[in-house]
Scaffold this motif. Sequence first.
Motif, short mmCIF file in Angstrom:
data_model
loop_
_atom_site.label_atom_id
_atom_site.label_comp_id
_atom_site.label_asym_id
_atom_site.label_seq_id
_atom_site.Cartn_x
_atom_site.Cartn_y
_atom_site.Cartn_z
N MET A 27 0.79 -0.83 -0.23
CA MET A 27 -0.29 0.19 -0.44
C MET A 27 0.77 1.50 -0.06
SD MET A 27 -3.15 -1.16 2.57
CE MET A 27 -2.12 -1.21 3.93
N ALA A 28 2.44 1.01 -0.39
CA ALA A 28 2.55 2.16 -0.33
C ALA A 28 2.18 3.43 -1.10
CB ALA A 28 4.45 1.68 -0.95
N HIS A 29 2.06 3.27 -1.94
CA HIS A 29 1.30 4.19 -2.87
C HIS A 29 0.15 5.42 -2.03
CE1 HIS A 29 -1.39 0.95 -3.27
NE2 HIS A 29 -1.95 1.16 -3.73
N PHE A 30 -0.53 5.22 -1.28
CA PHE A 30 -0.63 5.18 -0.04
C PHE A 30 -0.35 6.24 0.99
CE2 PHE A 30 -4.49 2.24 -1.74
CZ PHE A 30 -4.83 2.85 -1.90
N ARG A 31 0.75 5.86 1.20
CA ARG A 31 1.98 6.77 2.20
C ARG A 31 1.84 8.32 2.44
NH1 ARG A 31 5.23 9.09 4.05
NH2 ARG A 31 6.17 9.36 3.00
N ALA A 32 1.87 8.66 1.19
CA ALA A 32 2.48 10.48 1.54
C ALA A 32 0.79 10.47 1.69
CB ALA A 32 3.05 10.13 0.07
N ARG A 33 -0.32 10.19 1.44
CA ARG A 33 -1.77 10.84 1.55
C ARG A 33 -1.41 10.56 2.28
NH1 ARG A 33 -4.07 8.61 -4.40
NH2 ARG A 33 -2.63 7.14 -4.31
N ILE A 34 -1.79 9.69 2.95
CA ILE A 34 -2.24 9.39 4.63
C ILE A 34 -1.45 10.67 4.99
CG2 ILE A 34 -2.64 8.73 6.11
CD1 ILE A 34 -2.17 5.61 4.31
N GLU A 35 -0.40 10.66 6.02
CA GLU A 35 0.52 11.63 6.42
C GLU A 35 0.35 12.69 6.16
OE1 GLU A 35 4.86 10.64 6.76
OE2 GLU A 35 5.28 11.85 5.79
N ALA A 36 0.23 13.57 4.59
CA ALA A 36 -0.05 14.69 4.93
C ALA A 36 -1.88 14.52 5.66
CB ALA A 36 -0.76 15.23 3.37
N HIS A 37 -2.68 13.69 5.25
CA HIS A 37 -3.71 13.69 6.04
C HIS A 37 -4.11 13.75 7.38
CE1 HIS A 37 -8.26 13.56 6.70
NE2 HIS A 37 -8.34 12.32 7.17
N CYS A 38 -3.14 12.76 7.98
CA CYS A 38 -3.93 13.03 9.79
C CYS A 38 -2.74 14.11 10.11
CB CYS A 38 -3.54 11.54 10.06
SG CYS A 38 -1.65 10.92 9.70
N GLN A 39 -1.32 14.76 9.84
CA GLN A 39 -0.51 15.24 10.06
C GLN A 39 0.58 14.86 10.84
OE1 GLN A 39 0.00 18.59 9.23
NE2 GLN A 39 -0.89 17.63 7.56
N ARG A 40 0.60 13.05 11.13
CA ARG A 40 2.11 12.66 11.28
C ARG A 40 2.52 11.77 10.69
NH1 ARG A 40 -0.90 15.94 14.19
NH2 ARG A 40 -1.15 14.76 16.95
N PRO A 41 3.64 11.88 10.71
CA PRO A 41 4.78 10.05 10.18
C PRO A 41 4.00 9.18 10.20
CG PRO A 41 5.88 11.26 12.32
CD PRO A 41 4.24 10.81 12.14
N VAL A 42 4.09 8.63 8.69
CA VAL A 42 3.65 6.91 8.05
C VAL A 42 4.34 6.77 7.79
CG1 VAL A 42 1.84 6.29 6.91
CG2 VAL A 42 0.91 8.20 8.02
N VAL A 43 4.30 5.68 7.81
CA VAL A 43 5.52 4.42 8.55
C VAL A 43 5.05 3.40 7.58
CG1 VAL A 43 7.20 2.49 8.35
CG2 VAL A 43 6.21 4.43 10.18
N GLU A 44 5.70 3.09 6.05
CA GLU A 44 5.15 1.70 4.69
C GLU A 44 6.04 0.94 5.39
OE1 GLU A 44 4.61 -0.86 2.59
OE2 GLU A 44 6.84 0.06 1.88
N PRO A 45 6.05 -0.27 5.70
CA PRO A 45 6.36 -1.11 6.26
C PRO A 45 7.78 -2.46 5.45
CG PRO A 45 4.45 -2.09 6.01
CD PRO A 45 4.36 -0.84 5.77
N THR A 46 7.37 -2.51 4.56
CA THR A 46 8.26 -3.27 3.70
C THR A 46 9.48 -2.26 3.24
OG1 THR A 46 6.45 -3.84 2.67
CG2 THR A 46 8.07 -4.43 1.76
N ARG A 47 8.91 -1.73 2.97
CA ARG A 47 10.05 0.06 2.67
C ARG A 47 11.00 -0.13 4.02
NH1 ARG A 47 8.04 4.95 0.45
NH2 ARG A 47 7.17 4.19 -1.04
N ALA A 48 10.31 0.02 5.00
CA ALA A 48 11.19 0.82 6.49
C ALA A 48 12.04 -0.64 6.98
CB ALA A 48 10.22 0.75 7.65
N ALA A 49 11.06 -2.02 6.51
CA ALA A 49 11.90 -3.30 6.76
C ALA A 49 12.82 -3.41 5.50
CB ALA A 49 10.88 -4.56 6.51
N VAL A 50 13.33 -3.12 4.06
CA VAL A 50 14.15 -3.46 3.90
C VAL A 50 15.41 -2.48 3.87
CG1 VAL A 50 14.66 -2.73 0.88
CG2 VAL A 50 12.24 -4.21 1.90
N ALA A 51 15.32 -1.48 3.80
CA ALA A 51 15.71 -0.21 4.59
C ALA A 51 17.04 -0.52 5.96
CB ALA A 51 15.19 1.31 4.86
N ALA A 52 15.96 -1.04 7.20
CA ALA A 52 16.84 -1.78 7.97
C ALA A 52 17.49 -3.20 7.97
CB ALA A 52 15.44 -2.13 9.08
#
Lengths: 222, 222, 222, 222, 222, 222
Positions: B185-210
């Motif tokens: 659902m990564a394509h939704f990440r930035a829009r949810i972040e803009a909506h709720c005004q809190r950082p939003v973590v996309e888990p696959t990306r976070a896991a690969v980065a880690a």
Amino acid sequence: MSSIESGNILVINPNSSEAVTRAIDAAVEPLRAASPFPIIVTGLRDTPSGIALQSDADQVAPPVLQTMLAHPARGYVVACFSDPGVTGAREVIAAPVRGIGESAILHAMTRADRFGVIALSASSVLRQRRLVRVMGVAERYAGSRAVDARAEETTNDALLDRMNEAAFRLVADGADIIIMGCAGMAHFRARIEAHCQRPVVEPTRAAVAALIGDCLLRSCDV
Amino acid sequence: MSSIESGNILVINPNSSEAVTRAIDAAVEPLRAASPFPIIVTGLRDTPSGIALQSDADQVAPPVLQTMLAHPARGYVVACFSDPGVTGAREVIAAPVRGIGESAILHAMTRADRFGVIALSASSVLRQRRLVRVMGVAERYAGSRAVDARAEETTNDALLDRMNEAAFRLVADGADIIIMGCAGMAHFRARIEAHCQRPVVEPTRAAVAALIGDCLLRSCDV
Amino acid sequence: MSSIESGNILVINPNSSEAVTRAIDAAVEPLRAASPFPIIVTGLRDTPSGIALQSDADQVAPPVLQTMLAHPARGYVVACFSDPGVTGAREVIAAPVRGIGESAILHAMTRADRFGVIALSASSVLRQRRLVRVMGVAERYAGSRAVDARAEETTNDALLDRMNEAAFRLVADGADIIIMGCAGMAHFRARIEAHCQRPVVEPTRAAVAALIGDCLLRSCDV
Amino acid sequence: MSSIESGNILVINPNSSEAVTRAIDAAVEPLRAASPFPIIVTGLRDTPSGIALQSDADQVAPPVLQTMLAHPARGYVVACFSDPGVTGAREVIAAPVRGIGESAILHAMTRADRFGVIALSASSVLRQRRLVRVMGVAERYAGSRAVDARAEETTNDALLDRMNEAAFRLVADGADIIIMGCAGMAHFRARIEAHCQRPVVEPTRAAVAALIGDCLLRSCDV
Amino acid sequence: MSSIESGNILVINPNSSEAVTRAIDAAVEPLRAASPFPIIVTGLRDTPSGIALQSDADQVAPPVLQTMLAHPARGYVVACFSDPGVTGAREVIAAPVRGIGESAILHAMTRADRFGVIALSASSVLRQRRLVRVMGVAERYAGSRAVDARAEETTNDALLDRMNEAAFRLVADGADIIIMGCAGMAHFRARIEAHCQRPVVEPTRAAVAALIGDCLLRSCDV
Amino acid sequence: MSSIESGNILVINPNSSEAVTRAIDAAVEPLRAASPFPIIVTGLRDTPSGIALQSDADQVAPPVLQTMLAHPARGYVVACFSDPGVTGAREVIAAPVRGIGESAILHAMTRADRFGVIALSASSVLRQRRLVRVMGVAERYAGSRAVDARAEETTNDALLDRMNEAAFRLVADGADIIIMGCAGMAHFRARIEAHCQRPVVEPTRAAVAALIGDCLLRSCDV
């Protein structure tokens, strides 16, 4: 430190011991070859030569933040296991900020069930317990064991026997992975691991590695 | 998957939905430019098209491990928020193994105080609670809110409103950071972040980065 | 297993050791005289001969559920201390489902303050810790001590000394009641109890007894 | 109570309300047909007509224990959700002793993730929170909601609407299963379950059913 | 006790040992010089001579409350480490009520990280664990160690060696501060402190001192 | 501050707002009549005018300790709810040291089950959560609600409506007692208490009252 640019990772040694700063620099050296980002290590002046007491940690928190504000970077690592200034910095700095205590603990939690920490001193044990509680991860914590050393001694090979002994006791306490509770002792890591037959985490290296991941993640989330 | 070599990072989508596998591949695409290691994404066959129930997670754990054993890699990410097979794999595979649930949670804990999770379904909420408890991090957990979707819908833009609503409720529940409790659902990440005004973590990306950080660390600890 | 009918209690040994299945059958034998419901014990085929690793537990979860689905019963007991498949089964099966790990722990909590668990192996200890955390009862857990045995050995009298030693250490660790962390060892129960002077819970028997209560309760709640 | 013999299960209503004692007797009636052991219900005299305050619970603990000591039985259930006298009785009585609060909670933990409790009054809520904490199961507790009734009203149908409302709020609070936090309300159970669409546990019945299991277990462990 | 007036602090020894009551009176004597309020100590009749079991604690809770109700005071201290009747009294009495168990623990938490408790007996250890859990402070608790004495012996100097040994073991268990888990042993406090090199808290004195603070606070909040 | 002598209680306002220092002085005034020890209030210079962020708390910790070291006193209260410098001071100063956050929380735990905190700002909420976790008392915490004010406004009557609203929400969140999460607002205490019908704790007053108890206790333990 004049060459620090916003694209670098900046590792800050909060104490004023140049030997510790050099040991930290040596610890992160193996990461530099594959790191996508340059890694710069710097020390502070006019701070204690080691963080022995909570009041030492309190004292360095403000200059740690000042250093970050003065030196824009891609990300920051505070290379003291008490993570002085880290929480405060996260409220005012947009770039990712990592403390080596928190980072080593979170990393250990991905590799084994319970972590134990080799502490320099009895006062460090208390700070580690508080760090574990404030992080909310006490259920994974097997405890800390102190070697009664000062930060300045961390580059001294004579410490190894005591660290091995502490690691051995932590395993008996139920630790499945051992964390070195101080920066600047990376040169002992492999030998302690061989001795206690459990993975041993060097915290500065763990924090810088994790920060590289954070920076990669932030770069694609922007 | 023929090109998987031991130097790659292998991301495994445990469900059999090719659309989800493609979405995961797209999610990690921005990491590829700067990653020191190639990132390969693969799906499984003969598994459910989505992990809706605990028994679905149970069912995919064995083939996830078989896939790892069959494909030596530098490190693995299991791209299902229930982290099926991850704990088991760590006992038998030397390379670092990451689940996206655990990784997103640990990453969130370095950026904010309490995390909340957008769950696909009521059953997912239960799995997330159990994941949080088994990780021992319940003190940092603001809760999960379900959007009542199936994994296959995660590529559907119509989900966005419900995810925004869930994020908004999580903030009211005390969440300081929002985790998307599903891969793809990564394509939704930035829009949810803009909506709720809190950082939003996309888990696959976070896991690969880690995991990239883990791989860097392991390479210098050997 | 042809005689299994919906009015029976079905006890499933997830491993493929017939000796363990027979030991489980012997363990529940004393319950049969007074039980209002027939108690049938069955084993699985094509599963590991013992659940040594988490991946073994992962592997048996799907066939455990398949067995339940194929054999309607009044209630089910999964006779492996890791409770493989239990949580998943509860989402899809209306009849009560019990794991011996969870049941032994909850029973122990009604008889004493802190429970300790005799584990077969170091890997079992880790699974027990996770079980305790996912159940949310860590505050009542004194720990586990391993005897370094395989499930197949559990019928071997030579194990008794090591189990006595483990029970003794658990009492020193603060356990007020001891749980045998494996099915198929009921024949040791009374002797360990006499040795350590604390109540000792045999988990399969405890689970079947508790399930009888569940079945009675369900019958009057319908 | 003259017919109480050591082979019976004795259910003790600690308050002096005969209506509540009769309601408890009716609640356990459906268990009698299949129970291997006779189930006797008795009330106390010279105790409060309901346990409204902690001091009421304190007051009944000694006579509850005296009743047990005076009436040898196979096992005991204390039919007040605050479990007065239960912990104390376990130290001095060999037979199994169950409180309905603890038993309902442990039973609920085998059927769903988080339990919520319908409390009679605000003071009951406080006792339930303390019970949950002393049991060490707070991670599974969604909370309590009070209906502001007295124990004597529990046989009154007018309470049903308020109980339904409380159950509904508990579900919104994250409860996956609802526990009736008072004895003598079994006649409402099925209707609340139908209303809130979650399983509803009647605590006296749950405790007696569990105690039957305990008695079966003890009989084969002797 | 005829001179008790509403302006006094009333310390109630729940057991019927006059020697313990005298020892409690001696323990609070050093507080009297500077206390703004008179401190009266009283014992109960017709209660056990010591609180050895939970049922003893249960038995004294009602008369403790009756004593408070019969003797209006500025504030109350219940001088038994199990805090019998304290929670119940707080619901019905407007004046501040302190138990010595709770008070010693909360005081210790302001002076050191983890507290350990010297318990009179194994049963006391269990009550202390439950007190710690019901207070919700288990993360600060290093444990209890029993000296296997009866309350009546607490005035006997022969106990000192065993108490020193218990304190020493608690320090090894990780306690940073030691609490004497029984009233009437104040005369040992300084010697145990000298022996174990950690602060030692005498609970009655700690509770009375804290209650003086409570009374001062209430007087300016009215 | 020239008249500070070692027999006084010294209350330190870590921020540089003289209005707040005066409000603190007024808050403790009612304690002075009955206090056995003089109570002196002092402010700091060259610190922020309010502690809005964690970095503000970090910044004042060193001068708080310096002030203590420069002014020997019988005991110290740090009058900022984040308790800056308190833990550090306890390692280097022999006299009792109290923070108003910790003290208000521990006091509240003796009067009611769950406490809630009125916070000045969202950042304060985060510090309060961390304080609760580091204290290890999260099981008693109903949460914090922010009024979005600056410390300088705390003397402004216009805040009352927002504080009443926050108190009301905390009660709905399950708080049984309300703590004012900032110094200098004592003048609102009684009105908020009347509004929310729960006890309201003013933290500076609570801390000074508790410290008086500590000082009395230390004087007889020496």
